[in-house]
Write a protein that holds these residues in place. Structure first.
Motif: not given
Length: 146
Positions: A1-6, A9-14
Motif C-alpha cells: 500500500m505504501r509504495p503506491t501512495w509514494i 505523490r511523485m506523479v502529482l509532483l511531476v
C-alpha cells in the motif's frame, strides 16, 4: 500500500512541475511586442517633437524669455554667499557650526551612608550637563554667541 501512495505523490509532483515550467516557455515577443517605433520616436511624440518642430521652438523661446543676465549686484551677492561656505585660512579660525547651549545642572547630594559597611558621606554638590550629547547648529542657524 505504501509504495503506491509514494508513486501517486511523485506523479502529482511531476505534473505540477511540468505545468509550472511550461508557463515559463512563452516567447518574449509574444508577451511584449516591440512595434515599429523606437524610444526616440516615442520621446519626440510625447514631448512635442524634436528641436526643428514648432512646439519645440516655442518651448525654447519661452525659456529664453525667462532668462536674464546677472547684474553686478547679483554676481557680488553670489560670490559673498559662496565664500561663507568655502574653507580658507581666515574662516578656519571662526567656527561655522556653533555649539547649541547645553545648560549645566547642579545637583545637591544630601549626607548619606554608603557601602556594605555604612560609611558616612558628607553632603556635596555635583554638576552635569542637561543633554547627553553636544548638539551643533547649521551654518547661519544660530549667529549670537552665548
Amino acid at each position: 500500500m505504501r509504495p503506491t501512495w509514494i508513486d501517486r505523490r511523485m506523479v502529482l509532483l511531476v505534473v505540477i512541475a511540468s505545468i509550472a515550467l511550461g508557463g515559463c516557455a512563452t516567447h518574449s515577443e509574444k508577451l511584449l511586442p516591440r512595434g515599429e517605433r523606437t524610444m526616440l520616436d516615442i520621446w519626440q511624440h510625447e514631448t512635442g517633437g524634436g528641436p526643428g518642430n514648432q512646439a519645440g521652438r516655442q518651448l525654447l523661446d519661452a525659456r529664453q524669455s525667462l532668462r536674464r543676465p546677472l547684474t553686478e549686484a547679483d554676481a557680488r551677492a553670489t560670490t559673498a554667499l559662496n565664500t561663507a561656505y568655502t574653507r580658507s585660512a581666515a574662516n578656519e579660525i571662526h567656527r561655522q557650526f556653533h555649539r547649541l547651549p547645553n545648560p549645566d545642572l547642579v545637583m545637591y547630594v544630601f549626607p548619606h551612608l554608603a557601602g556594605t559597611e555604612p560609611v558616612p558621606v558628607p553632603g556635596y554638590s555635583t554638576v552635569f550637563p542637561l543633554y547627553q550629547r553636544v548638539q551643533y547648529a547649521m551654518p547661519g542657524e544660530r549667529v549670537e554667541e552665548y
